[in-house]
Design a protein around this motif. Structure first.
Motif, short mmCIF file in Angstrom:
data_model
loop_
_atom_site.label_atom_id
_atom_site.label_comp_id
_atom_site.label_asym_id
_atom_site.label_seq_id
_atom_site.Cartn_x
_atom_site.Cartn_y
_atom_site.Cartn_z
N VAL A 1 0.84 -1.21 0.00
CA VAL A 1 0.00 0.00 0.00
C VAL A 1 0.87 1.26 0.00
CG1 VAL A 1 -1.74 1.28 1.30
CG2 VAL A 1 -1.97 -1.17 1.04
N TRP B 1 3.86 1.52 -1.16
CA TRP B 1 4.48 1.63 -2.49
C TRP B 1 3.51 2.25 -3.49
CZ3 TRP B 1 3.01 -1.37 -6.87
CH2 TRP B 1 3.84 -1.21 -7.98
N MET B 2 2.26 1.75 -3.45
CA MET B 2 1.23 2.28 -4.35
C MET B 2 0.94 3.74 -4.03
SD MET B 2 -0.53 1.30 -6.88
CE MET B 2 -1.02 -0.37 -7.05
N ASP B 3 0.92 4.03 -2.74
CA ASP B 3 0.68 5.39 -2.26
C ASP B 3 1.73 6.34 -2.85
OD1 ASP B 3 -0.79 7.11 -0.81
OD2 ASP B 3 0.02 6.59 1.15
N ILE C 1 1.45 6.79 -6.88
CA ILE C 1 0.45 7.70 -7.47
C ILE C 1 0.28 8.99 -6.66
CG2 ILE C 1 -0.83 5.95 -8.74
CD1 ILE C 1 -2.91 6.00 -6.60
N PHE D 1 -5.06 -4.54 -4.40
CA PHE D 1 -5.26 -3.40 -3.50
C PHE D 1 -6.68 -3.43 -2.92
CE2 PHE D 1 -3.26 0.80 -2.66
CZ PHE D 1 -4.28 1.37 -1.92
N ILE E 1 -7.18 -6.49 -0.41
CA ILE E 1 -6.58 -6.32 0.93
C ILE E 1 -7.31 -5.23 1.70
CG2 ILE E 1 -4.30 -7.27 0.39
CD1 ILE E 1 -3.18 -4.49 0.27
N SER F 1 0.09 -3.60 5.66
CA SER F 1 -0.08 -2.34 4.94
C SER F 1 -1.04 -1.36 5.59
CB SER F 1 -0.55 -2.59 3.51
OG SER F 1 0.31 -3.46 2.87
N TYR G 1 -6.68 5.14 8.88
CA TYR G 1 -5.84 5.09 7.70
C TYR G 1 -6.68 4.64 6.50
CZ TYR G 1 -1.80 4.31 4.78
OH TYR G 1 -0.89 4.37 3.75
N LEU H 1 -6.91 6.54 3.10
CA LEU H 1 -6.58 5.82 1.88
C LEU H 1 -7.70 5.94 0.85
CD1 LEU H 1 -4.11 3.88 1.41
CD2 LEU H 1 -5.75 2.04 1.62
N THR I 1 -5.44 7.77 -2.15
CA THR I 1 -4.81 6.77 -3.02
C THR I 1 -5.83 5.90 -3.74
OG1 THR I 1 -3.11 6.69 -1.34
CG2 THR I 1 -2.98 5.05 -3.06
N THR J 1 -7.94 7.78 -6.38
CA THR J 1 -7.18 8.06 -7.61
C THR J 1 -6.93 6.79 -8.40
OG1 THR J 1 -6.05 9.71 -6.26
CG2 THR J 1 -5.15 9.31 -8.45
N LEU K 1 -8.13 5.97 -12.14
CA LEU K 1 -7.08 5.77 -13.14
C LEU K 1 -7.27 4.45 -13.88
CD1 LEU K 1 -3.66 6.90 -11.62
CD2 LEU K 1 -4.72 7.70 -13.71
#
Lengths: 76, 359
Positions: A53, A55-57, A60, B93, B96, B319, B325, B329, B333, B336, B340
């Protein structure tokens, strides 16, 4: 205790799937299972070498931070 | 053997996938933006979402072979691989996030004191069992649990009715008008935008001419449920409380009190979420499994199922530290990323399909 549970799961996975696959499939299964086991053990010890997460954060962030800032204006 | 789905089962899977995370978080997210007009954000999101759902099936429908063959035919082998990698990254993503948010919810609200990891293990292994049994099994069980989910939603709506005070919804569209429309953006991200991943199931449907209708029926039904739940939450517990509570719909369940007999039946809310999110996790996990099979060119579909399950648990544990969080998130993140992925998928396949049809 957690490590024991993980080992038990891995043994169970091998017993269930090892005979089912052959050749390339078996190799792929063993490699993937070894990596996943290593990763889950490290995750339980809080020593992961790769945080997905995060890394993805970071990946982007150039776009998401702009969008977040823009949305923030409309949040109460 | 190729798994087959009926159009009816697909619409139920679409319904469960849209409602999965949304049912619990939507009232809070929508009122954070639109305040008393939070329900307007959901209505706008549903209308835009239905347009998106009309678009998704046209990307894959009426082709030959499985999902991967069709994408390869449209955008070539390298393009297809890149697109599948993107879908895998997004699906991982999403899964999880869902596993961890459900684990957090159970550990905070129901099984207090139980570590979320234990719940994450349980959910993931049940999903693993489901996906190893095949898509038909998931589809048949969704038919059973759909009734239960709808019944729980209906009971919730009926039971909270005496507690509603529509004054909480006033003034309608007098204040925060722009906010109400902007609020549709994050609502869409965790509902209709992320279900773009379900296009992978279209080739499994036995009558592809009805796929668009299935997507629309599932989406419309989920939309109605989301609107009802958001209106009920604002009308019963008010705008401030809806914004304040992380699981505002659960707080709504705690308000139920009928004739001093039915009291605090918030478990109903928990049932709704368990069932919807279970099918969401299972469907995404299934798509992850077949996508990794395609990427690594292995013969057997189940080769990566057990390793993926372990990776999902480990990644969710390491994570996502806590529920706050999760919200952070979701509004940066994840929002987006889902937009995308949707834009890339729609543009890459849609444009090449359009180009081919012109020749």
């Amino acid at each position: 205790m957690r490590i024991l549970i993980i080992i038990a799961i891995v043994i169970l996975a091998i017993r269930l799937d090892y005979k089912r696959f052959s050749g390339r499939d078996r190799k792929a299964f063993l490699i993937a299972l070894s990596l996943a086991t290593l990763y889950i053990i490290r995750a339980h010890n809080d020593t992961v070498w790769f945080n997905y997460v995060e890394w993805m954060d970071r990946l982007i962030d150039p776009i998401s931070s702009h969008i977040d800032r823009w949305l923030m204006r409309y949040r109460s | 053997m190729k798994s087959k789905l009926s159009p009816h089962q697909l619409s139920l899977l679409v319904f469960m996938n849209i409602l999965g995370t949304a049912i619990v978080f939507i009232p809070t997210i929508a009122t954070t933006y639109g305040k008393e007009n939070g329900w307007v954000s959901v209505v706008v999101a549903v209308l835009v979402g239905l347009i998106l759902l009309m678009l998704y099936p046209s990307l894959i429908m009426n082709g030959k072979g499985n999902f991967f063959d069709r994408i390869e035919y449209q955008i070539g082998s390298i393009g297809a691989k890149a697109l599948i990698v993107l879908l895998v990254l997004f699906g991982f993503f999403m899964t999880i996030g869902n596993i961890w948010s459900l684990s957090q919810f159970i550990s905070v609200q129901i099984l207090m004191g139980t570590p979320p990891e234990v719940i994450a293990y349980t959910i993931t292994f049940v999903s693993l069992y489901a996906i190893r049994s095949g898509l038909e099994v998931i589809a048949r069980s969704v038919e059973v649990f759909f009734l239960f989910t709808m019944m729980s939603l209906l009971l919730l709506a009926i039971f909270v009715w005496p507690e509603t005070s529509f004054d909480h919804l006033l003034p309608i569209m007098q204040l925060n008008q722009t906010n109400a429309f902007v609020g549709a953006i994050p609502v869409l991200a965790i509902t209709y935008v992320e279900v773009v991943i379900l296009i992978a199931l279209i080739p499994h449907v036995n009558d592809e001419t009805k796929v668009r209708k299935s997507f629309l029926i599932g989406g419309a039904l989920a939309g109605i449920c989301m609107i009802v739940v958001t209106v009920a939450t604002i009308a019963v517990i008010g705008v401030e409380a809806t914004t304040h509570y992380t699981y505002s719909i659960y707080r709504l369940g705690q308000n139920i009190q009928i004739a001093e007999f039915f009291d605090r039946i918030e478990g109903i809310v928990a049932f709704i979420w368990f069932f919807t999110i279970f099918f969401k996790i299972s469907t995404t996990f299934y798509i992850l499994m077949i996508s990794t099979q395609y990427l690594f060119k292995v013969n057997h579909q189940k080769v990566f199922s057990a390793p993926l399950a372990l990776l999902l648990i480990a990644a969710s544990k390491s994570s996502l530290p806590n529920i706050f969080y999760d919200f952070e998130l979701m509004r940066s993140t994840y929002l987006t990323l889902s937009y995308l992925v949707m834009i890339i998928v729609v543009l890459s396949i849609g444009l090449s399909r359009l180009k081919r049809s012109n020749y």
